[in-house]
Design a protein around this motif. Structure first.
Motif, mmCIF file in Angstrom:
data_model
loop_
_atom_site.group_PDB
_atom_site.id
_atom_site.type_symbol
_atom_site.label_atom_id
_atom_site.label_comp_id
_atom_site.label_asym_id
_atom_site.label_seq_id
_atom_site.Cartn_x
_atom_site.Cartn_y
_atom_site.Cartn_z
ATOM 1 N N VAL A 21 0.807 -1.227 0.000
ATOM 2 C CA VAL A 21 0.000 0.000 0.000
ATOM 3 C C VAL A 21 0.838 1.275 0.000
ATOM 4 N N ALA A 22 2.064 1.224 0.482
ATOM 5 C CA ALA A 22 2.887 2.428 0.594
ATOM 6 C C ALA A 22 3.523 2.763 -0.755
ATOM 7 N N MET A 23 3.315 3.991 -1.207
ATOM 8 C CA MET A 23 3.905 4.447 -2.460
ATOM 9 C C MET A 23 3.885 5.961 -2.520
ATOM 10 N N THR A 24 4.737 6.515 -3.350
ATOM 11 C CA THR A 24 4.742 7.937 -3.643
ATOM 12 C C THR A 24 4.483 8.073 -5.138
ATOM 13 N N VAL A 25 3.567 8.975 -5.513
ATOM 14 C CA VAL A 25 3.224 9.166 -6.923
ATOM 15 C C VAL A 25 3.523 10.614 -7.304
ATOM 16 N N THR A 26 4.242 10.786 -8.412
ATOM 17 C CA THR A 26 4.627 12.103 -8.888
ATOM 18 C C THR A 26 4.250 12.238 -10.358
ATOM 19 N N ARG A 27 3.711 13.400 -10.737
ATOM 20 C CA ARG A 27 3.451 13.670 -12.153
ATOM 21 C C ARG A 27 4.770 14.059 -12.817
ATOM 22 N N VAL A 28 5.057 13.432 -13.957
ATOM 23 C CA VAL A 28 6.296 13.699 -14.682
ATOM 24 C C VAL A 28 5.994 13.839 -16.174
ATOM 25 N N LEU A 29 6.951 14.371 -16.917
ATOM 26 C CA LEU A 29 6.892 14.414 -18.371
ATOM 27 C C LEU A 29 8.036 13.586 -18.908
ATOM 28 N N GLY A 30 7.798 12.902 -20.005
ATOM 29 C CA GLY A 30 8.881 12.113 -20.564
ATOM 30 C C GLY A 30 8.553 11.603 -21.947
ATOM 31 N N ARG A 31 9.514 10.914 -22.508
ATOM 32 C CA ARG A 31 9.316 10.277 -23.797
ATOM 33 C C ARG A 31 10.189 9.049 -23.855
ATOM 34 N N GLY A 32 9.766 8.102 -24.637
ATOM 35 C CA GLY A 32 10.520 6.872 -24.782
ATOM 36 C C GLY A 32 11.075 6.746 -26.177
ATOM 37 N N GLU A 33 11.212 5.525 -26.617
ATOM 38 C CA GLU A 33 11.796 5.253 -27.924
ATOM 39 C C GLU A 33 10.971 5.825 -29.068
ATOM 40 N N GLN A 34 9.653 6.013 -28.850
ATOM 41 C CA GLN A 34 8.810 6.532 -29.927
ATOM 42 C C GLN A 34 8.978 8.030 -30.127
ATOM 43 N N LYS A 35 9.686 8.710 -29.228
ATOM 44 C CA LYS A 35 10.014 10.132 -29.328
ATOM 45 C C LYS A 35 8.795 11.032 -29.408
ATOM 46 N N GLY A 36 7.752 10.721 -28.690
ATOM 47 C CA GLY A 36 6.557 11.557 -28.680
ATOM 48 C C GLY A 36 5.507 11.042 -29.656
ATOM 49 N N ILE A 37 4.464 11.857 -29.853
ATOM 50 C CA ILE A 37 3.368 11.463 -30.740
ATOM 51 C C ILE A 37 2.974 12.646 -31.624
ATOM 52 N N ARG A 38 2.273 12.348 -32.717
ATOM 53 C CA ARG A 38 1.760 13.365 -33.626
ATOM 54 C C ARG A 38 0.239 13.393 -33.473
ATOM 55 N N LEU A 39 -0.311 14.585 -33.219
ATOM 56 C CA LEU A 39 -1.748 14.750 -33.026
ATOM 57 C C LEU A 39 -2.334 15.646 -34.099
ATOM 58 N N GLN A 40 -3.596 15.402 -34.430
ATOM 59 C CA GLN A 40 -4.332 16.289 -35.339
ATOM 60 C C GLN A 40 -5.057 17.314 -34.483
ATOM 61 N N TYR A 41 -4.891 18.603 -34.801
ATOM 62 C CA TYR A 41 -5.510 19.660 -34.011
ATOM 63 C C TYR A 41 -5.920 20.802 -34.928
ATOM 64 N N ARG A 42 -7.218 21.100 -34.946
ATOM 65 C CA ARG A 42 -7.769 22.192 -35.765
ATOM 66 C C ARG A 42 -7.304 22.131 -37.217
ATOM 67 N N GLY A 43 -7.376 20.962 -37.767
ATOM 68 C CA GLY A 43 -7.035 20.790 -39.173
ATOM 69 C C GLY A 43 -5.551 20.672 -39.448
ATOM 70 N N GLY A 44 -4.725 20.823 -38.437
ATOM 71 C CA GLY A 44 -3.281 20.715 -38.617
ATOM 72 C C GLY A 44 -2.708 19.590 -37.791
ATOM 73 N N SER A 45 -1.453 19.376 -37.978
ATOM 74 C CA SER A 45 -0.769 18.314 -37.253
ATOM 75 C C SER A 45 0.260 18.951 -36.319
ATOM 76 N N ILE A 46 0.283 18.504 -35.076
ATOM 77 C CA ILE A 46 1.287 18.993 -34.142
ATOM 78 C C ILE A 46 2.017 17.802 -33.520
ATOM 79 N N GLU A 47 3.266 18.021 -33.211
ATOM 80 C CA GLU A 47 4.071 16.978 -32.584
ATOM 81 C C GLU A 47 4.182 17.259 -31.095
ATOM 82 N N VAL A 48 3.824 16.272 -30.286
ATOM 83 C CA VAL A 48 3.952 16.388 -28.836
ATOM 84 C C VAL A 48 5.175 15.570 -28.444
ATOM 85 N N ASP A 49 6.204 16.280 -28.002
ATOM 86 C CA ASP A 49 7.497 15.672 -27.732
ATOM 87 C C ASP A 49 7.547 15.005 -26.355
#
Length: 112
Positions: A26-54
Motif C-alpha cells: 500500500v505504501a507508495m509515492t506518486v509524482t506527475r512527470v513528463l517524458g518520452r521513450g523510444e517513440q520520441k513523442g506522438i503526432r496529433l491532429q488539431y484544428r485541421g493541422g498536425s502537431i508533434e507532442v514531444d
C-alpha cells in the motif's frame, strides 16, 4: 531493501493501486512527470493541422520493498499497467543502502 520506480500512463494508476493493495503493498509515492521513450513523442491532429507532442505526461510511482518482494511488485505493476501500446512505461529497481523513519529515528541498513 530495494527502491522500485515505475513510469506508467496516468490513466492506469487506479488499476495499479488496486492490484498492489490486493497483494498487500500500500505504501507508495506518486509524482506527475513528463517524458518520452523510444517513440520520441506522438503526432496529433488539431484544428485541421498536425502537431508533434514531444514530452508526454506520465506518473512515476516510487516504492520501497523487501528484496524478496521485488519480483511480485514488478509483475503486479506490469500486469495492471499494460495496455499493449507504445508508451506503457518502464520499471527500474535500485538498491537502498539505508533508510530511516523521521518520526522515530529508527534506522535500517548499514551505518557508515
Amino acid at each position: 531493501m530495494m527502491k522500485i520506480e515505475a513510469i506508467i500512463r496516468e490513466e492506469r494508476l487506479g488499476h495499479v493501486k488496486t492490484a498492489l493493495e490486493e497483494k498487500g503493498f500500500v505504501a507508495m509515492t506518486v509524482t506527475r512527470v513528463l517524458g518520452r521513450g523510444e517513440q520520441k513523442g506522438i503526432r496529433l491532429q488539431y484544428r485541421g493541422g498536425s502537431i508533434e507532442v514531444d514530452m508526454l505526461p506520465k506518473l512515476k510511482i516510487e516504492m520501497f520493498v523487501r528484496d524478496e518482494d521485488v519480483e511480485t511488485v514488478m509483475r503486479t505493476i506490469c500486469d495492471s499497467a499494460r495496455t499493449g501500446r507504445f508508451g506503457d512505461g518502464r520499471i527500474f529497481v535500485l538498491p537502498v543502502v539505508m533508510s530511516g523513519k523521521v518520526r522515530t529515528g529508527e534506522v535500517e541498513g548499514m551505518m557508515q
